[in-house]
Enzyme design. Structure first.
Site, short mmCIF file in Angstrom:
data_model
loop_
_atom_site.label_atom_id
_atom_site.label_comp_id
_atom_site.label_asym_id
_atom_site.label_seq_id
_atom_site.Cartn_x
_atom_site.Cartn_y
_atom_site.Cartn_z
N HIS A 61 0.82 -1.21 0.00
CA HIS A 61 0.00 0.00 0.00
C HIS A 61 0.86 1.26 0.00
CE1 HIS A 61 0.57 -0.77 4.34
NE2 HIS A 61 0.33 0.52 4.55
N HIS A 63 1.00 5.27 1.45
CA HIS A 63 0.52 6.30 2.37
C HIS A 63 1.07 7.63 1.89
CE1 HIS A 63 -1.20 4.47 6.02
NE2 HIS A 63 -0.44 3.43 5.74
N TYR A 125 2.67 9.37 11.85
CA TYR A 125 2.05 8.07 11.59
C TYR A 125 2.54 7.49 10.27
CZ TYR A 125 -1.51 4.68 10.25
OH TYR A 125 -2.15 3.55 9.81
N GLN A 129 4.74 3.97 9.81
CA GLN A 129 3.75 2.97 9.45
C GLN A 129 4.36 1.57 9.35
OE1 GLN A 129 0.46 3.13 9.19
NE2 GLN A 129 0.41 0.97 8.77
#
Length: 143
Positions: A61, A63, A125, A129
Site C-alpha cells: 500500500h 501512504h 504516523y 507505518q
C-alpha cells in the site's frame, strides 16, 4: 504560524491523508519499482499543483500526506495520480513481470482523511507505518 499557500484570490491549507493499494493487495511495491514509483508520484502531484508533504511506500500500500489546492477535488487528484502512475509502471515494467498490466495495477478506491490541525501527528504516523505493521504482524503470530 501555519504555512498557507495562495492562488489568485484564495489563501489555503488543504492537506489530506491518502492510502491506496495495488489490486488484491499484492506485495508488488519493492526494489526498482519502489524507487521509480516514489519519483513518479511526486512528479504527478506537481503536475496538478499538489505537493506530497510526506509519503511512504509499503510493499502492499501507499501512504501519503498530500497538499491539494481547493480548485481540485481530492477524487480528481487521486484518480489522476493512480491512473497515470499505472500507465507509467506498465510502460516501464511490462513484460518483466506478469503483475504489471497497466490500468489493472491499482485497486479501485482509496482511503482519504482531512489532516486539519493534526498534520504533525499524521506525518509521524506515515513515517512510522512500517514499524506499526511489523508490530501488528508480531501480535498476530502470537495468537
Amino acid at each position: 504560524m501555519r504555512d498557507y499557500q495562495s492562488l489568485a484570490h484564495t489563501t489555503w491549507d488543504c492537506k489530506y491523508h491518502v492510502v491506496f493499494i495495488p489490486k488484491r493487495r499484492k506485495k508488488v511495491i519493492f526494489g526498482v519499482i519502489r524507487k521509480h514509483l516514489g519519483k513518479v508520484l511526486h512528479e504527478l502531484a506537481e503536475q496538478k499543483e499538489c505537493q506530497i508533504v510526506e509519503g511512504h511506500l509499503m510493499p502492499d500500500h501507499v501512504h501519503m500526506c498530500i497538499s491539494i489546492p481547493p480548485k481540485y477535488s481530492v477524487s480528481y487528484v487521486v484518480g489522476y495520480i493512480k491512473g497515470k502512475s499505472a500507465i507509467l509502471i506498465a510502460r516501464k515494467f511490462m513484460g518483466k513481470s506478469r503483475n504489471f498490466t497497466g490500468e489493472n495495477f491499482w485497486a479501485r478506491g482509496y482511503f482519504v482523511s482531512t489532516v486539519g490541525l493534526d498534520e504533525e501527528m499524521v506525518r509521524e504516523y506515515i513515517r512510522h507505518q512500517e514499524k506499526e505493521d511489523e508490530h501488528y504482524d508480531q501480535l498476530k503470530l502470537g495468537m
